[in-house]
Design an enzyme around this catalytic site. Structure first.
Site, PDB file in Angstrom:
ATOM      1  N   ASP A 126      -4.017 -19.242  -1.170  1.00  0.00           N
ATOM      2  CA  ASP A 126      -4.237 -17.962   0.041  1.00  0.00           C
ATOM      3  C   ASP A 126      -3.001 -17.450  -0.502  1.00  0.00           C
ATOM      4  O   ASP A 126      -1.656 -18.586  -0.113  1.00  0.00           O
ATOM      5  CB  ASP A 126      -4.690 -18.494   0.884  1.00  0.00           C
ATOM      6  CG  ASP A 126      -6.193 -18.617   0.975  1.00  0.00           C
ATOM      7  OD1 ASP A 126      -6.566 -18.582   0.479  1.00  0.00           O
ATOM      8  OD2 ASP A 126      -6.751 -18.217   2.419  1.00  0.00           O
TER       9      ASP A 126
ATOM     10  N   HIS B 119      -1.096 -22.831   0.246  1.00  0.00           N
ATOM     11  CA  HIS B 119      -1.292 -22.146   0.190  1.00  0.00           C
ATOM     12  C   HIS B 119      -0.052 -22.180  -1.420  1.00  0.00           C
ATOM     13  O   HIS B 119       0.767 -22.497  -1.005  1.00  0.00           O
ATOM     14  CB  HIS B 119      -0.386 -21.733   1.059  1.00  0.00           C
ATOM     15  CG  HIS B 119      -1.429 -21.127   2.446  1.00  0.00           C
ATOM     16  ND1 HIS B 119      -2.024 -22.401   2.870  1.00  0.00           N
ATOM     17  CD2 HIS B 119      -2.047 -20.276   2.532  1.00  0.00           C
ATOM     18  CE1 HIS B 119      -3.087 -21.795   3.361  1.00  0.00           C
ATOM     19  NE2 HIS B 119      -2.887 -20.544   4.136  1.00  0.00           N
TER      20      HIS B 119
HETATM   21 NI    NI Z   1      -3.492 -16.294   4.750  1.00  0.00          NI
END
Ligand code: NI
Length: 208
Positions: free
Chosen positions: A34, A175
């Site tokens: 993400d 991430h």
């Molecule tokens: Ni996010």
């Protein structure tokens, strides 16, 4: 309702639904990234390519600007790209018009670069509801394994957290905007491979 979440899926014997094949011994897992693209995304793509692994990226619209070539490469190399809103807002906390702009502008940007329709969304903070489901023709993708990598920035902790929580059919949240997360990913891939896991994109886990 029709929302599909990883936990619901886990109860449905995921490995047996991949491509309609029944392979009881095979374990699958989806790596999802993400908040990118970011400065470490190309390094991650290099390594995923070298290891023949496809992942899923949920992109923030404003981060795509100036990194269009990374997004194009992501698509060309077989990774799945989903929407993570334009400026990382919680969709349940803004007006319908603001939600429309956040989601649609991001999908348009991705589609202009890749030529591929966006079908999946990861709502920031998991904030989603039935109204949003009907408003957008997108499938929400949550996660089963969350090592809180954005918080720890500690490669060792990220690796340990994922490896002690992962199960067959899981969707792992990471991430790619942090170096520690990208470094941890390389070790997680090696460990999961040694345990017999195969890496898939979320569409292979979630689509009936
Ligand atoms: Ni996010």
């Amino acid at each position: 309702m029709g929302a599909l979440y990883g936990d619901e899926y886990r109860d449905n014997e995921p490995a047996q639904r991949i491509d309609g094949r029944v392979i009881e011994s095979e374990k699958v897992v989806a790596l999802t990234f993400d908040d990118g693209p970011g400065q470490y995304t190309d390094l991650l793509l290099d390594e995923l390519g070298r290891r023949g692994i496809r992942a899923t990226f949920f992109l923030i619209g404003e981060n795509i600007i100036e990194r269009e070539s990374t997004v194009k490469r992501m698509s060309e190399e077989g990774h799945l790209i989903g929407n993570h809103t334009f400026s990382h807002i919680e969709l349940t906390k803004v007006s319908a018009e603001a939600a429309d702009a956040e989601v649609n502008n991001t999908s348009i940007l991705i589609e202009q670069i890749t030529g591929v329709s966006v079908r999946f969304i990861r709502p920031p903070c998991g904030s989603w509801n039935e109204n949003l489901l009907y408003r957008f023709n997108l499938i929400p993708v949550l996660w089963n394994v969350d090592p809180m990598d954005w918080n720890t920035h500690n490669e060792e902790e990220i690796v340990q957290s994922v490896m002690s929580n992962v199960h067959d059919g899981d969707i792992i949240l990471l991430h790619d905007i942090y170096r520690s997360s990208v470094s941890a990913t390389f070790r997680i891939i090696d460990l999961l491979k040694s345990q017999g896991y195969r890496f898939v994109t979320v569409d292979e886990i979630m689509i009936d």
